[in-house]
Design an enzyme around this catalytic site. Structure first.
Site, PDB file in Angstrom:
ATOM      1  N   GLU A   1       0.821  -1.209   0.000  1.00  0.00           N
ATOM      2  CA  GLU A   1       0.000   0.000   0.000  1.00  0.00           C
ATOM      3  C   GLU A   1       0.860   1.266   0.000  1.00  0.00           C
ATOM      4  O   GLU A   1       0.727   2.129   0.867  1.00  0.00           O
ATOM      5  CB  GLU A   1      -0.971  -0.019   1.188  1.00  0.00           C
ATOM      6  CG  GLU A   1      -1.923  -1.195   1.124  1.00  0.00           C
ATOM      7  CD  GLU A   1      -2.994  -1.198   2.213  1.00  0.00           C
ATOM      8  OE1 GLU A   1      -2.731  -0.699   3.308  1.00  0.00           O
ATOM      9  OE2 GLU A   1      -4.087  -1.736   1.939  1.00  0.00           O
ATOM     10  N   ASP A  22      -8.639  -8.824   4.096  1.00  0.00           N
ATOM     11  CA  ASP A  22      -8.439  -7.712   5.024  1.00  0.00           C
ATOM     12  C   ASP A  22      -9.557  -7.597   6.045  1.00  0.00           C
ATOM     13  O   ASP A  22     -10.411  -6.731   5.921  1.00  0.00           O
ATOM     14  CB  ASP A  22      -8.328  -6.405   4.223  1.00  0.00           C
ATOM     15  CG  ASP A  22      -7.792  -5.257   5.061  1.00  0.00           C
ATOM     16  OD1 ASP A  22      -7.298  -5.517   6.164  1.00  0.00           O
ATOM     17  OD2 ASP A  22      -7.864  -4.105   4.602  1.00  0.00           O
ATOM     18  N   GLU A  30     -12.914  -1.956  11.751  1.00  0.00           N
ATOM     19  CA  GLU A  30     -12.887  -1.249  10.464  1.00  0.00           C
ATOM     20  C   GLU A  30     -14.008  -1.693   9.526  1.00  0.00           C
ATOM     21  O   GLU A  30     -14.695  -0.868   8.936  1.00  0.00           O
ATOM     22  CB  GLU A  30     -11.519  -1.466   9.801  1.00  0.00           C
ATOM     23  CG  GLU A  30     -11.425  -0.841   8.430  1.00  0.00           C
ATOM     24  CD  GLU A  30     -10.032  -0.960   7.815  1.00  0.00           C
ATOM     25  OE1 GLU A  30      -9.129  -1.520   8.459  1.00  0.00           O
ATOM     26  OE2 GLU A  30      -9.873  -0.489   6.674  1.00  0.00           O
TER      27      GLU A  30
END
Ligand code: BDP
Length: 705
Positions: A312, A391, A419
């Site tokens: 990332e 993820d 998240e």
């Protein structure tokens, strides 16, 4: 307030009044004897006296004596009631309270507790001060739970008489994703408690309170800054900030927690003024050696570096045509003289690449990158592997890297911060999800090769192993945004200590410690926690396909939000069907990353479990699940049910009015009402989308759009 004390409130409830215990204080609780002068033992004494005072409204008398004096003669004297705590070598009285065989059953952070009711004595002993501290927190927990004696789960008698505990995992770590500007990446509980406006906080007391919470659950390591390290945080390794880092380390040290830093792989360039960060460059290696020595000069027990590299947009060894082993081993060399560790994350994939062919399946990436490197990592390198290959979705397969690397140290990474699971505005008790991961059999060495046995190092007999997880706390008054999200932090620590604990046991412990023993309160909150994950899964992305969230912030429904982006997170829905074909026969071949038993189970649409069907297969909407329903009807049913269940969570909570602290009640009532509304939005978006795509009507004629 009650939520600030979290599970360490000792039944003080909303009034903060001491002495809420129903049972009389045990005879031994009035005296505490200690023979050692050691920081963590002092912490243990402070916790013990404070806990006893809060619970029983008594002030225990603490006597310090030299090790030689606190021996048998002391114990036979008049004042022979009391608690003795210490290490085997530091306190003879403690050592003598246990037999050789008993003592040899625990080591390092393990501990023993013995209550001698007749004599009115209690002993907490360990090989290490850290073990004494854990034993003390255990004792306090038992005392609170013991105030409830009516049900069979916690029998009043004999609960304490003898306890032997040994942590299953050596490394029990928490990762902060805090930035020095005071923000927290994926933080849903306010600002950072560590930093403000580019500086370290001056409120070390809050950090100490956090250390208490962590240590009370058995956690022993923390990294204090975001894995995405920017230039300002790279400076943590330099004089600019090292003094501050050392102060924070001192707070954690008092609670037996070792401090780590996330480091930027390109630090030699960013802050060192070098032109390269090539891991094989002599100057670069020297830079890390010198910088690391400076860190240890400031913090002698520094844990090491946590590294996110080549992921990332973070820099890494790929730039220099080197691999992850080259990068990690360079840092390992710098840390080795001081006993430090490199924790190298495996969350590595190409985030700038659209779906081209099977090789670009993001689920494959970690295994494809790291499996070929097995055996090449230095012995003080640990790979940190997320529980799943994507993820932290509400449902995804487990990472096939577990069980694929026999010669590499590994820790399992969970995400406590929610998240993708409602961002601490929705209730989602995550322990059942983690339990499924831990109990998953990889078959790496035949049946019984569960992930928990890889995480604890026993399957491959690895020197370093354990758990890591992304924290869910912030400056919020209750730490976690949603007061009930504290259960995830508590449960993480308990599970890291002992993965055999059940979701139910952990939930009950947490509710009783936090809210007390009113049976109605316990029953309601316990039920809400245990149903919450399934409810959340029901109204969000179906059957393991994941995502369907708004890009970037990841909150709320957006079915195609990521469908045409480069991040590699697709559901491939069209008018005929949905799902990602990850089979060997016709898809990305990802299934071959598992050992045969699992590879075969996932490869075939017939044996693939329903809950992961769309993670592994692309099927028509009319495909019939093992449950007997078609995929499309399953989507409709779970979304209608999920929204109703979310409404009933809010309903359940409302029954607690007047029974718990009003501030907590109001806060949760608002959140649950919000969740119920938001669940309807999820339901409608997803049902409408699939109704329009498929054109297949809902069987019961419920309104979809
Ligand atoms: C993802 C987050 C991102 C993190 C990344 C990571 O969206 O903010 O930086 O994981 O774990 O879940 O590195």
């Amino acid at each position: 307030g009650p939520q600030y004390d979290a599970w360490l409130g000792y039944l003080q409830g909303q009034s903060g009044v001491k002495g809420a215990a129903r049972k009389a204080a045990p005879v031994w609780s009035h005296n505490v004897s200690v023979a050692e002068d050691q920081e963590m033992i002092s912490t243990a004494i402070a916790e013990l006296t404070q806990g006893l005072e809060k619970l029983f409204d008594i002030k225990p008398k603490v006597s310090h004596s030299a090790a030689s004096q606190a021996s048998e003669s002391d114990l036979t004297g008049q004042e022979a009631h009391g608690v003795w705590l210490g290490t085997w070598t530091g306190s003879e009285a403690v050592a003598q309270a246990f037999s050789d065989i008993e003592r040899s059953a625990v080591h390092d952070e393990g501990y023993l507790i013995r209550e001698d009711k007749e004599q009115g004595r209690l002993f907490i002993g360990s090989e290490t001060p850290q073990g004494v501290l854990y034993g003390t927190f255990h004792l306090l927990r038992e005392l609170v739970l013991d105030q409830e004696s009516s049900n069979g789960v916690h029998p009043a008698e004999g609960r304490l008489s003898y306890i032997a505990e040994q942590p299953v995992n050596a490394l029990r770590m928490i990762n902060q994703w805090d930035n020095v500007d005071g923000s927290i990446e994926r933080g849903y509980a306010g600002k950072s408690i560590f930093y403000e406006n580019g500086e370290f906080t001056r409120d070390l007391g809050r950090i100490r309170d956090y250390a208490r919470l962590l240590a009370s659950t058995g956690l022993n390591a923390i990294s204090i800054n975001n894995v995405n390290v920017h230039q300002c945080e790279s400076l943590f390794l330099t004089e600019r900030f090292l003094g501050d880092v050392a102060k924070v380390a001192a707070e954690f040290r008092a609670y037996g927690i070792r401090l780590f830093l996330s480091a930027n792989y390109a630090s030699p360039i960013e802050i060192g003024g070098l032109l390269t960060a090539d891991p094989l460059d002599e100057q670069v290696r020297e830079w890390w050696n010198i910088q690391t020595a400076k860190v240890y000069a400031a913090i002698p027990d520094f844990g090491g570096y946590l590294i996110k590299a080549d992921s990332e947009n973070r820099p890494g060894p790929f730039t220099y045509n080197r691999d992850h082993a080259d990068g990690a081993n360079m840092l390992a060399e710098a840390l080795r003289p001081f006993g430090g560790l490199v924790i190298w994350r495996c969350f590595v994939y190409n985030c700038k690449q659209d779906w081209r062919d099977r090789s670009t399946d993001r689920a494959r990436a970690a295994y494809d990158h790291f499996k070929p490197l097995d055996g090449r990592f230095a012995d003080n390198v640990i790979l940190q592997i997320k529980n799943g290959p994507m993820d932290f979705q509400v449902r995804e397969a487990v990472s096939p890297l577990f069980g694929a690397m026999e010669q590499t140290n590994q820790v399992l990474e969970f995400q406590i911060t929610q998240e993708y699971t409602g961002q601490q505005r929705h209730l989602c008790y995550l322990i059942p999800q983690w339990k499924e991961v831990l109990d998953f059999d990889t078959f790496a060495k035949g049946p019984g090769s569960e992930i928990k046995r890889i995480a604890d190092g026993s399957l491959y007999n690895r020197p370093y192993s354990g758990f890591a997880a992304v924290s869910n706390i912030g400056a919020d008054a209750c730490w976690t945004g949603h007061p009930l999200a504290q259960a995830n932090l508590y449960g993480y620590g308990r599970l890291a200590w002992n993965p055999e604990l059940s979701s139910e046991e952990i939930a009950e412990e947490w509710v009783r410690l936090t809210f007390g023993h009113d049976e109605e309160v316990v029953r309601l909150i316990y039920g809400m926690l245990l149903n919450s994950l399934e409810i959340y899964e029901n109204y969000t992305a179906p059957l393991g396909v994941g995502w369907m969230v708004n890009p970037e912030h990841h909150y709320g429904p957006n079915v195609d939000g990521y469908e045409y982006s480069k991040w590699g997170t697709y559901h491939f829905a069209d008018c005929d069907g949905i799902g990602v074909d990850r089979t060997v026969s016709s898809g990305t071949g990802y299934t071959s990353q598992y050992h045969r038993e699992n590879a075969e189970r996932y490869e075939s649409v017939d044996s693939c479990p329903d809950e992961l069907l769309l993670f592994f297969h692309h099927v028509p909407y009319t495909h019939v699940l093992h449950s007997g329903k078609t995929v499309i009807q399953h989507i409709y049913d779970t979304h209608f049910a999920g929204a109703e269940q979310a409404a009933s969570l809010a309903e359940n909570w409302r029954q607690l009015e007047g029974k718990i602290d009003p501030t907590v009640f109001d806060k949760v009532a608002k959140l649950q009402a919000g969740q119920a509304e938001h669940a309807k939005e999820w339901r409608d978006m997803i049902n409408t989308y699939f109704y329009r795509k498929s054109g297949i009507a809902e069987e019961q004629g419920r309104t979809i759009y």
